[in-house]
Write an enzyme that holds these catalytic residues in place. Structure first.
Site, PDB file in Angstrom:
ATOM      1  N   TYR A   1       0.922  -0.900   0.144  1.00  0.00           N
ATOM      2  CA  TYR A   1      -0.083  -0.394   0.284  1.00  0.00           C
ATOM      3  C   TYR A   1       0.912   1.293   0.094  1.00  0.00           C
ATOM      4  CZ  TYR A   1      -4.154  -3.233   0.952  1.00  0.00           C
ATOM      5  OH  TYR A   1      -5.060  -3.623   1.268  1.00  0.00           O
TER       6      TYR A   1
ATOM      7  N   ASP B   1     -10.914  -9.882   6.735  1.00  0.00           N
ATOM      8  CA  ASP B   1     -12.334  -9.980   5.721  1.00  0.00           C
ATOM      9  C   ASP B   1     -12.599 -11.265   5.538  1.00  0.00           C
ATOM     10  OD1 ASP B   1     -12.613  -7.253   5.222  1.00  0.00           O
ATOM     11  OD2 ASP B   1     -13.210  -7.832   3.283  1.00  0.00           O
TER      12      ASP B   1
ATOM     13  N   ASP C   1      -0.281 -18.482   3.566  1.00  0.00           N
ATOM     14  CA  ASP C   1      -1.774 -19.318   2.678  1.00  0.00           C
ATOM     15  C   ASP C   1      -2.782 -20.180   3.928  1.00  0.00           C
ATOM     16  OD1 ASP C   1       1.138 -20.245   2.518  1.00  0.00           O
ATOM     17  OD2 ASP C   1       1.492 -21.235   0.595  1.00  0.00           O
TER      18      ASP C   1
ATOM     19  N   ASP D   1      -4.582  -7.016   5.293  1.00  0.00           N
ATOM     20  CA  ASP D   1      -6.552  -6.335   5.182  1.00  0.00           C
ATOM     21  C   ASP D   1      -6.959  -8.185   4.392  1.00  0.00           C
ATOM     22  OD1 ASP D   1      -8.135  -5.379   3.321  1.00  0.00           O
ATOM     23  OD2 ASP D   1      -6.764  -4.573   2.182  1.00  0.00           O
TER      24      ASP D   1
ATOM     25  N   LYS E   1       5.679 -14.280   4.210  1.00  0.00           N
ATOM     26  CA  LYS E   1       5.495 -15.095   2.867  1.00  0.00           C
ATOM     27  C   LYS E   1       7.598 -15.403   2.919  1.00  0.00           C
ATOM     28  CE  LYS E   1       4.766 -17.580  -0.540  1.00  0.00           C
ATOM     29  NZ  LYS E   1       3.135 -18.792   0.021  1.00  0.00           N
TER      30      LYS E   1
HETATM   31 MG    MG Z   1     -10.372  -4.644   4.038  1.00  0.00          MG
END
Ligand code: MG
Ligand code: NAI
Length: 336
Positions: free
Chosen positions: A124, A236, A208, A232, A175
């Site tokens: 980001y 969710d 993962d 992020d 990762k």
């Molecule tokens: Mg989000």
């Protein structure tokens, strides 16, 4: 006296933030509310998604309660996501996203975890460029950014353990097997900082595998700390274990005014219908009250939300029939 800056934003932000403000008023605390504009509608009207006076109001307030804003998936000249701008402007480097079981058949039992998402760097960073028919995004990971996010995750693990009596556990999610330089640095910093907290049981998981574990055995998880995009996505995913995006709260904390916001977006598919679930905004308000030192009121509000859900009353996203108004009224009635 504390000042709260309300930024409803776009879509259902305009429904859940007023609902949360009404509930906060029903708590009869020493709070003052100011309202600021931000978002896509604001951009179309005033040419800025986060006007200077909105930013100034937020800066002067003790906390911000933010709804959601709509961000186009294409480049719109001059538009910048206000939540990303606030996180950057106030250096709100930590995004705390708790996920815990709720009373209702929509939620799985025995879940009580916290995702600590790095909020200012990673993918980001806004460093993207086109190179002919290729496009590149730079994923920035710094020692300072990694150390401070892991430190706050460790502090959260200790505080949760103190409050809940369970031994603190931390899962470092990365990762590094593929992203050897970026996540290699994140992992190295994380292990170093975590070692300063000998009481915390530390383990690591590739992202993962962590995504799988969240679905398969979420009861086994306590605090997870990870980089921006992974956090992020995982948060969710985790929200779906306990009812979905409509119930997920979050806090953005760091240097400037802390910003509390439901994890969901502006939900254009249901906006304006009066059916948005206010629970995410209400539980974000609980986090805000805790941060501002209104501990007793935070507990009262949290309990009122849980007790209301326990009666079976809930919005459409949770399989119920209640409108935003009906659910909000039920919570206010419990508080009175
Ligand atoms: Mg989000
Ligand atoms: P979304 O979170 O707005 O919606 C995803 C799905 O969940 C939709 O079907 C929606 O109806 C449902 N949902 C979300 N919150 C709900 C609630 N409180 N009650 C009932 N149902 C709810 O995510 P989506 O559709 O990917 O994005 C829509 C817009 O929101 C985009 O413009 C996106 O950029 C923006 N967005 C903004 C965020 C922010 O301001 N922090 C965060 C995420 C997305």
């Amino acid at each position: 006296m504390k000042t709260i800056c309300l930024i409803p934003g776009d879509g259902i932000g305009q429904e859940v933030i007023p609902a949360a403000a009404e509930v906060l008023q029903a708590l009869k605390l020493d709070l003052t509310f100011v309202e600021a504009q931000a978002g896509f509608a604001c951009f179309e009207k005033h040419g800025s998604a986060l006007p200077e006076d909105s930013l100034a109001l937020a800066r002067r307030s003790d906390a911000v309660l933010f709804g959601a804003t709509s961000s186009p998936s294409t480049i719109v000249a001059g538009y910048r996501s206000p939540i990303l701008a606030l996180r950057r402007e106030f250096d709100l480097y930590a995004n705390l996203r708790p996920v815990f079981s709720l009373p209702g058949s929509f939620s799985r039992p025995d879940i009580d975890l916290l995702i600590v998402r790095e909020n200012t760097e990673g993918l980001y960073s806004g460093r993207e460029y086109r190179d002919g028919d290729a496009a590149v995004a730079e994923r920035v990971i710094s020692r300072q950014g990694s150390e401070r996010i892991v430190r706050i995750a460790c502090e959260q693990a200790m505080a949760r353990s103190k409050a809940g009596g369970k031994s603190p556990r931390l899962t470092i999610v990365h990762k590094a097997n593929v992203l050897k330089l970026t996540d290699g640095l994140f992992r190295e910093c994380a292990l170093k900082v975590a070692a300063e907290f000998p009481e915390i049981q530390v383990n690591e998981s590739l992202v993962d595998a962590a995504a799988m574990k969240l679905v398969k055995a979420p009861e086994s998880l306590d605090v997870l700390v990870t980089t921006n995009l992974f956090g992020d996505i995982l948060s969710d995913e985790a929200s779906a274990l306990v009812g979905g995006l409509g119930v997920a709260p979050s806090a953005n904390v760091g240097k400037g005014s802390p910003v509390f916001e439901p994890v969901h977006g502006s939900a254009p598919d249901i906006a304006g219908q009066g059916i948005a679930n206010p629970v995410g905004a209400l539980l974000s308000s609980v986090m805000m009250l805790e941060t501002l030192g209104f501990t007793e009121a935070a507990g009262r509000l949290r309990q009122a939300v849980l007790d209301t859900l326990a009666t079976g009353l809930c919005t459409v996203d949770l399989g119920g029939k209640a409108s935003t108004r009906q659910f909000t009224n039920a919570v206010i009635n419990r508080l009175n």
